[in-house]
Enzyme design. Structure first.
Site, short mmCIF file in Angstrom:
data_model
loop_
_atom_site.label_atom_id
_atom_site.label_comp_id
_atom_site.label_asym_id
_atom_site.label_seq_id
_atom_site.Cartn_x
_atom_site.Cartn_y
_atom_site.Cartn_z
N CYS A 1 -10.46 -4.85 0.27
CA CYS A 1 -11.56 -3.89 0.18
C CYS A 1 -12.36 -4.10 -1.11
O CYS A 1 -11.93 -4.81 -2.03
CB CYS A 1 -11.03 -2.46 0.26
SG CYS A 1 -10.33 -1.84 -1.28
N GLU B 1 -3.08 -4.52 -3.09
CA GLU B 1 -3.58 -5.43 -4.12
C GLU B 1 -3.61 -4.75 -5.48
O GLU B 1 -3.18 -5.33 -6.49
CB GLU B 1 -5.01 -5.88 -3.79
CG GLU B 1 -5.15 -6.69 -2.53
CD GLU B 1 -5.37 -5.83 -1.28
OE1 GLU B 1 -4.77 -4.72 -1.18
OE2 GLU B 1 -6.13 -6.26 -0.40
N CYS C 1 -4.19 0.78 -2.45
CA CYS C 1 -4.03 -0.48 -1.71
C CYS C 1 -2.94 -1.34 -2.35
O CYS C 1 -2.66 -1.24 -3.55
CB CYS C 1 -5.32 -1.28 -1.72
SG CYS C 1 -6.67 -0.56 -0.79
N GLU D 1 0.47 5.23 0.54
CA GLU D 1 -0.45 6.27 1.01
C GLU D 1 -0.02 7.65 0.54
O GLU D 1 1.07 7.84 -0.01
CB GLU D 1 -0.57 6.18 2.53
CG GLU D 1 -1.15 4.84 2.95
CD GLU D 1 -1.46 4.73 4.43
OE1 GLU D 1 -1.02 5.59 5.22
OE2 GLU D 1 -2.15 3.75 4.79
N CYS E 1 -10.65 -3.18 -4.49
CA CYS E 1 -9.65 -4.18 -4.93
C CYS E 1 -10.34 -5.43 -5.47
O CYS E 1 -9.88 -6.03 -6.44
CB CYS E 1 -8.72 -4.53 -3.77
SG CYS E 1 -7.58 -3.18 -3.40
N ASN F 1 0.84 -1.21 0.00
CA ASN F 1 0.00 0.00 0.00
C ASN F 1 0.87 1.25 0.00
O ASN F 1 1.92 1.30 0.65
CB ASN F 1 -1.02 0.00 1.15
CG ASN F 1 -0.42 -0.19 2.52
OD1 ASN F 1 0.58 -0.86 2.69
ND2 ASN F 1 -1.03 0.43 3.52
N1 THU Z 1 -5.25 -1.48 2.56
C1 THU Z 1 -4.70 -2.30 1.61
O1 THU Z 1 -3.64 -1.98 1.03
N2 THU Z 1 -5.33 -3.44 1.32
C2 THU Z 1 -6.41 -3.92 1.98
O2 THU Z 1 -6.88 -5.00 1.67
C3 THU Z 1 -7.03 -3.13 3.05
C4 THU Z 1 -6.49 -1.77 3.24
C5 THU Z 1 -4.52 -0.27 2.93
C6 THU Z 1 -5.15 1.02 2.51
C7 THU Z 1 -4.52 1.97 3.52
O3 THU Z 1 -3.23 2.36 3.07
C8 THU Z 1 -4.35 1.13 4.76
O4 THU Z 1 -4.39 -0.22 4.32
C9 THU Z 1 -5.42 1.35 5.83
O5 THU Z 1 -6.68 1.22 5.29
#
Ligand code: THU
Length: 159
Positions: free
Chosen positions: A112, A74, A72, A63, A115, A61
């Site tokens: 999520c 994925e 994310c 940000e 994804c 991920n």
């Molecule tokens: N996140 C992911 O990368 N994948 C997931 O399946 C759930 C959430 C990330 C998004 C964000 O950077 C952090 O996790 C918190 O939500």
């Protein structure tokens, strides 16, 4: 009036029960969590994608101070795999997360909705089911197709 019943089955394996291919993918996903850029959530996610020729591509991920601009793990991994190897369909994906204390989650991570939608497209592009491994220290959920993660999903057939 009628009811449509939708069933999914989830295979639950202990880490010791994983095949060597599954373990290899899990290790890549775990490693990817350490390359996460998550200064806001401190929640580090790694995803590793196995292509049909055995190539593994991973992502984490990423940000951003403008929160919705982040992505994310994925989608980072899937988009990277498809842009680097557009001719190689995705066969399997493994997803791992570490919590704000840096510990791997006990309960398998749940991807999520956005994804799942992107993975559904990847599955249709692959013309084959994509297997999903969701890692938790308590066990690994193995789901045989993205369709099971997004029942009644929207796809190109509606367009
Ligand atoms: N996140 C992911 O990368 N994948 C997931 O399946 C759930 C959430 C990330 C998004 C964000 O950077 C952090 O996790 C918190 O939500």
């Amino acid at each position: 009036m009628k009811t449509i019943e939708l069933h999914i089955s989830v295979l639950v394996k202990k880490e010791a029960e994983l095949t060597s291919e599954e373990l290899r993918l899990l290790d890549e996903a775990r490693r990817a969590t350490y390359r996460s850029y998550a200064p806001y959530s401190h929640f580090s996610v790694g995803a590793a994608v196995e292509l049909t020729d055995g190539t593994i591509v991973s992502g984490s991920n990423q940000e951003n101070a403008a929160y919705p601009s982040g992505l994310c793990a994925e989608r980072t991994a899937v988009f990277y795999a498809n842009s680097r190897y557009p001719e190689q369909p995705i066969r399997r994906i493994c997803i791992v997360a570490r919590n704000t204390e840096g510990q791997f989650l006990q309960r398998p991570i749940s991807p999520c909705g956005a994804c799942r939608q992107v993975l559904l497209e990847a599955e249709q592009r692959a013309k084959n089911a994509i297997e999903v491994l969701l890692y938790g220290t308590d066990g690994v959920y193995i789901i045989s197709s993205i369709k099971d993660l997004l029942p009644l999903g929207f796809d190109e057939s509606f367009l």
